[in-house]
Design a protein around this motif. Structure first.
Motif, PDB file in Angstrom:
ATOM      1  N   ALA A  61      -6.155   4.260   0.383  1.00 16.58           N
ATOM      2  CA  ALA A  61      -5.117   4.607   1.313  1.00 16.58           C
ATOM      3  C   ALA A  61      -4.355   3.443   1.878  1.00 16.58           C
ATOM      4  O   ALA A  61      -3.270   3.573   2.569  1.00 16.58           O
ATOM      5  CB  ALA A  61      -5.289   5.584   2.401  1.00 16.58           C
ATOM      6  N   ILE A  62      -4.775   2.235   1.855  1.00 17.52           N
ATOM      7  CA  ILE A  62      -4.307   1.121   2.483  1.00 17.52           C
ATOM      8  C   ILE A  62      -3.058   0.447   1.783  1.00 17.52           C
ATOM      9  O   ILE A  62      -3.082   0.289   0.700  1.00 17.52           O
ATOM     10  CB  ILE A  62      -5.381  -0.005   2.659  1.00 17.52           C
ATOM     11  N   LYS A  63      -2.045   0.151   2.966  1.00 12.50           N
ATOM     12  CA  LYS A  63      -0.665  -0.198   2.447  1.00 12.50           C
ATOM     13  C   LYS A  63      -0.039  -0.588   3.659  1.00 12.50           C
ATOM     14  O   LYS A  63      -0.563  -0.163   4.693  1.00 12.50           O
ATOM     15  CB  LYS A  63       0.009   0.571   1.589  1.00 12.50           C
ATOM     16  N   PRO A  64       1.142  -1.174   3.752  1.00 13.28           N
ATOM     17  CA  PRO A  64       1.810  -1.721   4.756  1.00 13.28           C
ATOM     18  C   PRO A  64       2.242  -0.561   5.481  1.00 13.28           C
ATOM     19  O   PRO A  64       2.842   0.668   4.748  1.00 13.28           O
ATOM     20  CB  PRO A  64       3.055  -2.303   4.401  1.00 13.28           C
ATOM     21  N   GLY A  65       2.215  -0.216   6.730  1.00 12.88           N
ATOM     22  CA  GLY A  65       2.516   0.796   7.350  1.00 12.88           C
ATOM     23  C   GLY A  65       1.300   1.880   7.823  1.00 12.88           C
ATOM     24  O   GLY A  65       1.341   2.725   8.611  1.00 12.88           O
ATOM     25  N   MET A  66       0.201   1.867   7.171  1.00 13.40           N
ATOM     26  CA  MET A  66      -0.929   2.729   7.117  1.00 13.40           C
ATOM     27  C   MET A  66      -1.851   2.014   8.687  1.00 13.40           C
ATOM     28  O   MET A  66      -1.250   0.939   8.998  1.00 13.40           O
ATOM     29  CB  MET A  66      -2.018   2.478   6.244  1.00 13.40           C
ATOM     30  N   SER A  67      -2.687   2.584   9.222  1.00 14.71           N
ATOM     31  CA  SER A  67      -3.128   2.302  10.379  1.00 14.71           C
ATOM     32  C   SER A  67      -4.798   2.562  10.404  1.00 14.71           C
ATOM     33  O   SER A  67      -5.160   3.559   9.652  1.00 14.71           O
ATOM     34  CB  SER A  67      -2.623   2.804  11.707  1.00 14.71           C
ATOM     35  N   VAL A 118     -27.113   4.336   5.754  1.00 15.76           N
ATOM     36  CA  VAL A 118     -26.232   3.563   4.812  1.00 15.76           C
ATOM     37  C   VAL A 118     -25.099   3.306   5.393  1.00 15.76           C
ATOM     38  O   VAL A 118     -24.369   3.971   6.056  1.00 15.76           O
ATOM     39  CB  VAL A 118     -26.178   4.706   3.463  1.00 15.76           C
ATOM     40  N   ARG A 119     -24.654   1.964   5.091  1.00 16.74           N
ATOM     41  CA  ARG A 119     -23.469   1.393   5.203  1.00 16.74           C
ATOM     42  C   ARG A 119     -23.019   0.794   4.012  1.00 16.74           C
ATOM     43  O   ARG A 119     -23.877  -0.137   3.399  1.00 16.74           O
ATOM     44  CB  ARG A 119     -23.454   0.646   6.431  1.00 16.74           C
ATOM     45  N   ILE A 120     -21.499   0.754   3.690  1.00 18.49           N
ATOM     46  CA  ILE A 120     -21.136   0.024   2.600  1.00 18.49           C
ATOM     47  C   ILE A 120     -19.832  -0.570   2.878  1.00 18.49           C
ATOM     48  O   ILE A 120     -18.868   0.315   3.556  1.00 18.49           O
ATOM     49  CB  ILE A 120     -20.821   0.913   1.253  1.00 18.49           C
ATOM     50  N   GLU A 121     -19.491  -1.572   2.890  1.00 21.83           N
ATOM     51  CA  GLU A 121     -18.562  -2.533   3.583  1.00 21.83           C
ATOM     52  C   GLU A 121     -17.944  -3.633   2.431  1.00 21.83           C
ATOM     53  O   GLU A 121     -18.479  -4.424   2.031  1.00 21.83           O
ATOM     54  CB  GLU A 121     -19.016  -3.282   4.866  1.00 21.83           C
ATOM     55  N   ASP A 122     -16.483  -3.410   2.587  1.00 23.08           N
ATOM     56  CA  ASP A 122     -15.710  -4.279   1.516  1.00 23.08           C
ATOM     57  C   ASP A 122     -14.471  -5.272   2.503  1.00 23.08           C
ATOM     58  O   ASP A 122     -14.330  -4.585   3.692  1.00 23.08           O
ATOM     59  CB  ASP A 122     -14.888  -3.641   0.421  1.00 23.08           C
ATOM     60  N   ASN A 123     -14.060  -6.137   1.967  1.00 23.82           N
ATOM     61  CA  ASN A 123     -13.285  -6.834   2.779  1.00 23.82           C
ATOM     62  C   ASN A 123     -12.078  -6.905   2.019  1.00 23.82           C
ATOM     63  O   ASN A 123     -11.595  -6.891   0.939  1.00 23.82           O
ATOM     64  CB  ASN A 123     -13.530  -8.464   2.869  1.00 23.82           C
ATOM     65  N   ILE A 124     -11.040  -6.404   2.771  1.00 18.67           N
ATOM     66  CA  ILE A 124      -9.614  -5.909   1.877  1.00 18.67           C
ATOM     67  C   ILE A 124      -8.370  -6.721   2.595  1.00 18.67           C
ATOM     68  O   ILE A 124      -8.218  -6.785   4.081  1.00 18.67           O
ATOM     69  CB  ILE A 124      -9.152  -4.310   2.269  1.00 18.67           C
ATOM     70  N   ALA A 125      -7.297  -7.281   1.744  1.00 15.97           N
ATOM     71  CA  ALA A 125      -6.045  -7.737   2.279  1.00 15.97           C
ATOM     72  C   ALA A 125      -5.118  -6.931   1.925  1.00 15.97           C
ATOM     73  O   ALA A 125      -4.942  -6.163   0.810  1.00 15.97           O
ATOM     74  CB  ALA A 125      -5.917  -9.094   1.679  1.00 15.97           C
ATOM     75  N   VAL A 126      -4.145  -6.593   2.950  1.00 14.55           N
ATOM     76  CA  VAL A 126      -3.062  -5.892   2.635  1.00 14.55           C
ATOM     77  C   VAL A 126      -1.937  -6.608   2.035  1.00 14.55           C
ATOM     78  O   VAL A 126      -1.453  -7.849   2.414  1.00 14.55           O
ATOM     79  CB  VAL A 126      -2.252  -5.479   4.102  1.00 14.55           C
ATOM     80  N   THR A 127      -1.562  -5.983   1.052  1.00 14.16           N
ATOM     81  CA  THR A 127      -0.710  -6.684   0.123  1.00 14.16           C
ATOM     82  C   THR A 127       0.920  -6.183   0.208  1.00 14.16           C
ATOM     83  O   THR A 127       1.178  -5.266   1.125  1.00 14.16           O
ATOM     84  CB  THR A 127      -0.794  -6.648  -1.441  1.00 14.16           C
ATOM     85  N   GLU A 128       2.117  -6.588  -0.410  1.00 11.11           N
ATOM     86  CA  GLU A 128       3.300  -6.095  -0.134  1.00 11.11           C
ATOM     87  C   GLU A 128       3.465  -4.715  -0.562  1.00 11.11           C
ATOM     88  O   GLU A 128       4.238  -3.800   0.342  1.00 11.11           O
ATOM     89  CB  GLU A 128       4.243  -6.769  -1.208  1.00 11.11           C
ATOM     90  N   THR A 129       2.601  -3.922  -1.391  1.00 10.08           N
ATOM     91  CA  THR A 129       2.821  -2.776  -1.706  1.00 10.08           C
ATOM     92  C   THR A 129       1.656  -2.184  -1.681  1.00 10.08           C
ATOM     93  O   THR A 129       1.514  -0.607  -1.834  1.00 10.08           O
ATOM     94  CB  THR A 129       3.415  -2.619  -3.180  1.00 10.08           C
ATOM     95  N   GLY A 130       0.290  -2.609  -1.229  1.00 12.11           N
ATOM     96  CA  GLY A 130      -1.044  -1.769  -1.338  1.00 12.11           C
ATOM     97  C   GLY A 130      -1.964  -2.478  -0.654  1.00 12.11           C
ATOM     98  O   GLY A 130      -1.928  -3.111   0.635  1.00 12.11           O
ATOM     99  N   PHE A 131      -3.068  -3.202  -1.559  1.00 11.31           N
ATOM    100  CA  PHE A 131      -3.992  -3.908  -0.955  1.00 11.31           C
ATOM    101  C   PHE A 131      -4.845  -4.654  -2.093  1.00 11.31           C
ATOM    102  O   PHE A 131      -4.510  -4.265  -3.494  1.00 11.31           O
ATOM    103  CB  PHE A 131      -5.154  -3.062  -0.528  1.00 11.31           C
TER     104      PHE A 131
END
Length: 447
Positions: free
Chosen positions: A303-309, A408-421
């Motif tokens: 669900a990550i993209k510009p405008g999300m929070s 249980v914890r699962i953790e990723d590192n995500i960059a926001v791109t122009e249209t998504g992630f």
């Protein structure tokens, strides 16, 4: 890329000075070495704002940024001088000549000269910027201003406005450049290799610290000299201690091992968590909790993209986890009421994620509302963690025995791109099949 080009730090300074008003000065101290015991020190860690603006990795230095009445700018670095005897015992110093040549500052002086020159930088300025959170340095600023104030009768003008510079730098640090993203992508790759190694080296009867050693080895052999933070290697019920770092217990059969570990590369952090069975095979109960957390993580990331929070992601993720826990019989009651009452927080007891960069919990305003929702809209260039978890301690007698002791914890590192992630955390196994498959190959252990 193993480090940022030194020219990038000049661009960081220029971006900050563009935000400063005319006739102002900003001051940034470096960190000092910290004593560990008697005459030994901890591994040096530079002040992150100072590093962001200089790339200079020596202690006991000061950066001064000046912006004149016509908008002209100047950067001055005060640092430790070259010292042949000191360098024999403690290591080489950059010195003032190379500071100008290599680091792109306009001038550099020995740190001892700051007391004789600082009044010239402060006198007559309308605004002084420094970090209010550094109380020791703030006291130094006030001491210097007192010296300027003593010369008022001789025509000196004391700055009238003192401004916290930390929020300004935080906003710059929050949006990563292409070079910063490339470096963080590499830090994630190295960290992913370390998590693979941990899975391959894990065995019943080993100690948590032995797995930690495998992780640190993998970091170092790929160029990441230090971890970004104290690694969490938590077997069994230790996983239900969020910041468990003792890493001293034995690994038991039929328990899970939660590892939260990331490499630091040229100052930039990775922050990855993986959870897997010590013996290489999930039990049915472990598998159910694990798959729920994995699906929640993937739901949030997709669900990550510009405008999300984070606020919107939390609504999505909390509802999903609540339904999952109801389906497993861990939560009971009306689903709508359980979601409204945030009953999932009994088992998902921390936030969904945080900013990531030079600091593991990186700077940047979340725009937190009065009811603690993180409302800031995501923008291209932001990097964050996504890390849902479910924690059921052994002491929780309200659930069936089969669930107790599972964390249980699962953790990723995500960059926001122009249209998504973009998901940086791509080489660390996370599906049940991939984890069990990799761990079945223990005989092919990494050399």
């Amino acid at each position: 890329m193993s480090q940022l080009p030194l020219s990038d730090f000049g661009k960081h300074r220029a971006a900050l000075m563009a935000k400063m008003p005319t006739n102002s000065v900003a001051l940034f101290p470096a960190a000092s070495e910290l004593t560990r015991s008697n005459d030994t020190e901890y591994a040096f860690c530079q002040n992150k704002n100072f590093f962001y603006l200089t790339g200079f990795n020596e202690p006991d230095a000061l950066l001064v940024l000046l912006k004149g009445e016509q908008g002209q700018t100047e950067s001055i670095l005060f640092s430790l001088p070259k010292d042949a005897l000191h360098e024999i015992w403690q290591g080489r110093r950059i010195g003032q000549i190379k500071a100008v040549q290599d680091y792109g500052v306009d001038a550099s002086y020995p740190i001892a000269e700051i007391e004789s020159l600082i009044a010239d930088y402060l006198e007559g300025k309308s605004q002084v910027y420094f970090g209010f959170s550094d109380h020791g340095f703030a006291a130094q600023i006030f001491s210097w201003l007192k010296h300027v104030n003593r010369n008022i009768r001789q025509g000196a003008k004391t700055p009238q406005h003192l401004t916290d510079v930390d929020p300004m730098v935080a906003e710059l640090r929050l949006i990563k450049t292409e070079n910063e993203l490339a470096l963080m992508r590499q830090a994630n790759h190295i960290s992913g290799l370390a998590h693979q190694r941990a899975m391959q080296k894990c065995q019943v009867g080993k100690f948590e610290y032995q797995i930690e050693a495998e992780i640190l080895h993998e970091f170092a052999r790929h160029g990441a000299r230090h971890p970004a933070y104290a690694s969490i290697v938590a077997g069994g019920d230790n996983a239900n201690i969020l910041h468990y770092t003792a890493n001293s217990d034995v690994l038991n059969n039929n328990e899970l091992l939660l590892i939260d570990a990331g490499a630091e590369l040229a100052g930039y952090a990775a922050d990855i968590t993986r959870t897997f069975p010590v013996n290489g095979q999930f039990t049915a109960a472990q598998k159910a909790i694990y798959q729920l957390v994995l699906d929640a993580k993937n739901l949030a990331i997709d669900a990550i993209k510009p405008g999300m929070s984070f606020a919107k992601l939390n609504v999505l993720t909390n509802a999903f986890l609540t339904k999952g826990l109801v389906d497993l019989g861990i939560l009971t009651g009306d689903l709508t009421e359980l979601i409204s009452d945030k009953k999932v927080k009994e088992y998902f007891i921390h936030g969904l994620g945080h900013w990531l960069g030079l600091d593991v919990h990186d700077v940047g305003d979340y725009h937190i509302s009065s009811d603690r929702e993180q409302l800031r809209a995501f923008e291209e260039g932001m990097v964050m963690t996504i890390e849902p978890g479910i924690y059921i301690p052994l002491t929780d007698l309200t659930v069936e025995e089969k669930w107790r002791g599972i964390g249980v914890r699962i953790e990723d590192n995500i960059a926001v791109t122009e249209t998504g992630f973009e998901n940086f955390t791509v080489n660390s196994p996370q599906t049940i099949a991939d984890i069990e498959g990799l761990m079945a190959e223990n005989a092919k252990s990494i050399t």
